[in-house]
Design a protein around this motif. Structure first.
Motif, PDB file in Angstrom:
ATOM      1  N   LEU A 139      28.665  56.527   0.568  1.00  0.00           N
ATOM      2  CA  LEU A 139      27.291  56.116   0.249  1.00  0.00           C
ATOM      3  C   LEU A 139      26.520  55.695   1.484  1.00  0.00           C
ATOM      4  O   LEU A 139      25.374  55.221   1.383  1.00  0.00           O
ATOM      5  N   ASP A 140      27.126  55.874   2.639  1.00  0.00           N
ATOM      6  CA  ASP A 140      26.483  55.475   3.888  1.00  0.00           C
ATOM      7  C   ASP A 140      25.164  56.220   4.081  1.00  0.00           C
ATOM      8  O   ASP A 140      25.094  57.444   3.898  1.00  0.00           O
ATOM      9  N   GLY A 141      24.118  55.465   4.421  1.00  0.00           N
ATOM     10  CA  GLY A 141      22.833  56.095   4.713  1.00  0.00           C
ATOM     11  C   GLY A 141      21.960  56.321   3.496  1.00  0.00           C
ATOM     12  O   GLY A 141      20.884  56.908   3.594  1.00  0.00           O
ATOM     13  N   PHE A 142      22.394  55.867   2.308  1.00  0.00           N
ATOM     14  CA  PHE A 142      21.590  56.083   1.104  1.00  0.00           C
ATOM     15  C   PHE A 142      20.909  54.814   0.591  1.00  0.00           C
ATOM     16  O   PHE A 142      20.462  54.750  -0.543  1.00  0.00           O
ATOM     17  N   GLY A 143      20.880  53.783   1.434  1.00  0.00           N
ATOM     18  CA  GLY A 143      20.105  52.595   1.067  1.00  0.00           C
ATOM     19  C   GLY A 143      20.864  51.528   0.307  1.00  0.00           C
ATOM     20  O   GLY A 143      20.264  50.597  -0.229  1.00  0.00           O
ATOM     21  N   PHE A 144      22.195  51.648   0.214  1.00  0.00           N
ATOM     22  CA  PHE A 144      22.984  50.614  -0.470  1.00  0.00           C
ATOM     23  C   PHE A 144      23.369  49.510   0.515  1.00  0.00           C
ATOM     24  O   PHE A 144      23.609  49.777   1.690  1.00  0.00           O
ATOM     25  N   THR A 145      23.447  48.277   0.002  1.00  0.00           N
ATOM     26  CA  THR A 145      24.081  47.223   0.790  1.00  0.00           C
ATOM     27  C   THR A 145      25.141  46.550  -0.091  1.00  0.00           C
ATOM     28  O   THR A 145      25.003  46.484  -1.312  1.00  0.00           O
ATOM     29  N   ALA A 146      26.180  46.081   0.554  1.00  0.00           N
ATOM     30  CA  ALA A 146      27.280  45.458  -0.184  1.00  0.00           C
ATOM     31  C   ALA A 146      26.903  44.041  -0.598  1.00  0.00           C
ATOM     32  O   ALA A 146      26.390  43.275   0.220  1.00  0.00           O
ATOM     33  N   ALA A 147      27.156  43.700  -1.846  1.00  0.00           N
ATOM     34  CA  ALA A 147      26.898  42.330  -2.296  1.00  0.00           C
ATOM     35  C   ALA A 147      28.195  41.549  -2.453  1.00  0.00           C
ATOM     36  O   ALA A 147      28.178  40.326  -2.530  1.00  0.00           O
ATOM     37  N   THR A 148      29.296  42.251  -2.505  1.00  0.00           N
ATOM     38  CA  THR A 148      30.597  41.610  -2.748  1.00  0.00           C
ATOM     39  C   THR A 148      31.335  41.418  -1.425  1.00  0.00           C
ATOM     40  O   THR A 148      31.386  42.348  -0.614  1.00  0.00           O
ATOM     41  N   PRO A 149      31.885  40.224  -1.216  1.00  0.00           N
ATOM     42  CA  PRO A 149      32.588  39.965   0.047  1.00  0.00           C
ATOM     43  C   PRO A 149      33.744  40.941   0.291  1.00  0.00           C
ATOM     44  O   PRO A 149      34.342  41.461  -0.650  1.00  0.00           O
ATOM     45  N   ARG A 150      34.036  41.138   1.563  1.00  0.00           N
ATOM     46  CA  ARG A 150      35.139  42.031   1.955  1.00  0.00           C
ATOM     47  C   ARG A 150      36.490  41.327   1.878  1.00  0.00           C
ATOM     48  O   ARG A 150      37.505  41.953   1.633  1.00  0.00           O
ATOM     49  N   GLU A 151      36.490  40.030   2.171  1.00  0.00           N
ATOM     50  CA  GLU A 151      37.766  39.313   2.212  1.00  0.00           C
ATOM     51  C   GLU A 151      38.353  39.225   0.810  1.00  0.00           C
ATOM     52  O   GLU A 151      37.683  38.755  -0.112  1.00  0.00           O
ATOM     53  N   PRO A 152      39.592  39.641   0.664  1.00  0.00           N
ATOM     54  CA  PRO A 152      40.190  39.650  -0.677  1.00  0.00           C
ATOM     55  C   PRO A 152      40.100  38.298  -1.384  1.00  0.00           C
ATOM     56  O   PRO A 152      39.848  38.242  -2.583  1.00  0.00           O
ATOM     57  N   GLU A 153      40.296  37.206  -0.650  1.00  0.00           N
ATOM     58  CA  GLU A 153      40.308  35.897  -1.304  1.00  0.00           C
ATOM     59  C   GLU A 153      38.911  35.465  -1.743  1.00  0.00           C
ATOM     60  O   GLU A 153      38.776  34.484  -2.470  1.00  0.00           O
TER      61      GLU A 153
END
Lengths: 419, 419
Positions: free
Chosen positions: A328-342
């Motif tokens: 989805l890179d380059g299609f205007g999405f941003t991540a809202a969920t943290p990357r760290e598993p904990e």
């Protein structure tokens, strides 16, 4: 690497992960429709295979044939405690501390009033400005009735507020997972900070029960509530649950004093005497068809450790994030969920200005997630029935939609009805 | 006349009455077990034939296949209002004033708090010392929270107390039928007396809805609640209902401010703004399987006028009383239910010091009524499925039991479990 090659690599990884998944067989305990990728179990869990038979029995034999005798003969009377204990086993609660019935809002109201009453003289009820709406509305209502004040403090700032002003806090009411972003918080740390301030901790487990390895007894939580229809897959509007730590039960002073919580319910007394133990948290006749459906649904966890569920959940959401980063890179999405598993609950949320039509276009293709205004796409994973292949399929189809502009078709634009 | 001859005459009358019964065909809308005479529909209604199919559809198609989409596609969202209106049609409430969901205790709590808030400065909450326990417990709880006082005044004395001290009464909360004796009260007269005192009237219709021709709009009742599982036959713990007269809706200020009652529920706002109309009385996600079962159950009333139901109910209870007068004479029974039709709900209650073993012996013979401590035998008649033959059968078997002393067998003596 072109996207065809990337997809091939992700597909090979998904296949390998699914082949090695120790929980793969649990998917057979659910009746998932053909051609659907279901990533909305954080809103309504899929249908467990054990439910239809249990309901047929509840309707024809228990209700239709045994009729009123079922209160004894089929032990309807103890169903709220029996199902409560079954939920308790999934949230780290020893038996005798959890009751099932009513809705989360009602359980929350009951628990908040009782909790504030346990801390007379303290004037603050701490809750999260990002908490699910009902939690905020109920907190405001309880505060108004009991003459305390609601202070909205984000989860990540709650510990410092407790350290500074905790002496005046009666109750802290938080969720371990943000229902929109999927961000997870440290339950033990916040519970401990609350106790250090002399306050009581109430957890809303709607987005955690059945998905995360919640340990209510171990972290010494005071109260908890949660619904039965998300990860627990108890069916639409399945009864909620309430946990009251054993040490608080004898002083649990609830406002919803229904006759099922009476010490001698069939004595038909004119004044209320609460039952001993968790039974006092009962209110009145529960919706038994819904409650027995929830009971059957919980058998999907038979022999399944919550630690294994959590491990797979993190692997699924981690794989989702990886696929999304690339495809989805380059299609205007941003991540809202943290990357760290904990710091991650059992869902992945993405932000995109066209969230509504994107989700609508996905649903039309049989990939079911949901959206929350204004710009969140939410994808919940229930490790009991979601596969790595499902996750990849979702991201792949989202990529197809956003890269072709399919979501801009008029049929996917927002209507005025509910979503 | 000897008892054999008496029985023959009653049998001939029962047969003639059943043959002439304009509601006889409605019995086919219920799945009654073979060999059972069911006179406990005032506690748990029998299984309507429409329910199993509706539940199968709700489980497999709506939940299992349509999943989360059912909120729109199968209109789950409006179910509380849709089912509310269906109940409303049976209690004289025009559409848009009744909502279904939660339990009677919860609805009662919500309504009582809202009602007391509508009469600031008045310090009394009038209720019946013979009211069902939950009603008294909830009244006490609400009074404690809002700083008013519960005054327990029997229904038959309420009008004179209202005339004398009504200026200080905020709310009068009564039932039109005594759940133990079956005595019925004049709803219009008490509502009118309450209004003359400037107070508000709340009716608990648990033992009236679906059995008596309740006319909430016509008598200008303010609020009403009731359960879905007695005469309405919605299944064990079926959702309750709440009626809020249209004129009070814009000022209905409830404590259970769940997100389904919000004006913009999917806006996910942090503060509560109540929806317009009866929708503000919604709380949160209802137990849909139970709610859809209730909806299907209510179709048993299709084409049936409540006046006809009431007429048959009175004929059934009158016939019961006649049979009991003759066949049970001299065996220690006394009548608890009034003789005058206008003072009789849809049940007959008898007093006997051996009530428990007598009811237990009847149940063992397949005649199902219930008992209430210490000495009441209760027999409810649901005119939709109870026949005159059923009524005679019950009295005849009770006569056999009491005259042979069958109920004194050890197996019929009270155990310590719930009844």
């Amino acid at each position: 690497m072109d996207s065809v090659q990337q997809l091939k690599e992700f597909a090979a990884r998904a296949e390998a992960l699914d082949a090695a998944d120790p929980l793969a067989h649990v998917r057979e305990r659910f009746l998932l429709p053909e051609g659907v990728v279901y990533l909305d179990g954080n809103s309504l869990g899929a249908l467990p295979a054990a439910v239809p038979e249990a309901l047929t029995d509840a309707v024809h034999r228990q209700w239709g044939t045994d009729l009123i005798r079922s209160w004894n003969d089929n032990d309807w009377w103890n169903a709220p405690l029996r199902v409560g204990d079954a939920v308790g086993a999934l949230i780290g609660a020893a038996p005798g501390q959890t009751v099932a019935g009513d809705s989360t809002s009602v359980q929350l109201y009951n628990a908040l009033v009782a909790a504030v009453r346990l801390r007379p003289g303290r004037s603050l009820l701490l809750t999260d400005p990002d908490h699910f709406p009902t939690d905020q509305y109920i907190a405001d209502s309880v505060a108004r009735l009991l003459g305390v004040e609601v202070r909205r403090v984000p989860a990540r700032e709650a510990r410092s507020v407790l350290a500074a002003e905790g002496f005046d806090v009666a109750v802290a009411a938080y969720a371990p997972v943000d229902y929109r972003t999927g961000e997870a918080y440290d339950m033990a740390a916040l519970t401990s900070a609350t106790h250090e301030a002399g306050a009581l901790m109430l957890w809303d487990l709607c987005h955690a029960a059945g998905a995360l390895p919640v340990q209510l007894d171990a972290i010494e939580a005071d109260f908890a509530v949660g619904c039965g229809y998300k990860y627990l897959s108890g069916g639409p509007g399945a009864p909620a649950f309430l946990y009251v730590a054993e040490r608080h039960q004898s002083s649990f002073d609830q406002p919803l004093t229904g006759w099922h919580g009476h010490a001698d319910p069939f004595g038909m007394h004119g004044t209320y005497t609460p039952a001993p133990g968790i039974a006092r948290a009962r209110i009145s006749t529960p919706p038994l068809l819904s409650l027995l459906a929830l009971e059957a649904a919980l058998t999907a966890y038979d022999g399944v450790e919550m630690a294994a569920v959590h491990e797979k959940s993190l692997a699924l959401t981690g794989f989702f994030q990886e696929c999304a980063d690339v495809l989805l890179d380059g299609f205007g999405f941003t991540a809202a969920t943290p990357r760290e598993p904990e710091r991650r609950g059992s869902q992945v949320a993405l932000r995109h200005p066209e969230a509504y039509p994107l989700v609508a276009a996905l649903v039309a293709r049989g990939v079911i997630g949901d959206m929350r205004a204004p710009d969140l796409l939410r994808f919940g994973v229930n490790a009991l029935y979601v596969s790595y292949g499902d996750v990849l399929d979702c991201v792949r189809q989202l990529h197809e939609i956003v890269s072709t502009g399919e979501h801009r078709e008029p049929r996917f634009q927002k209507r005025s009805t509910v979503t």
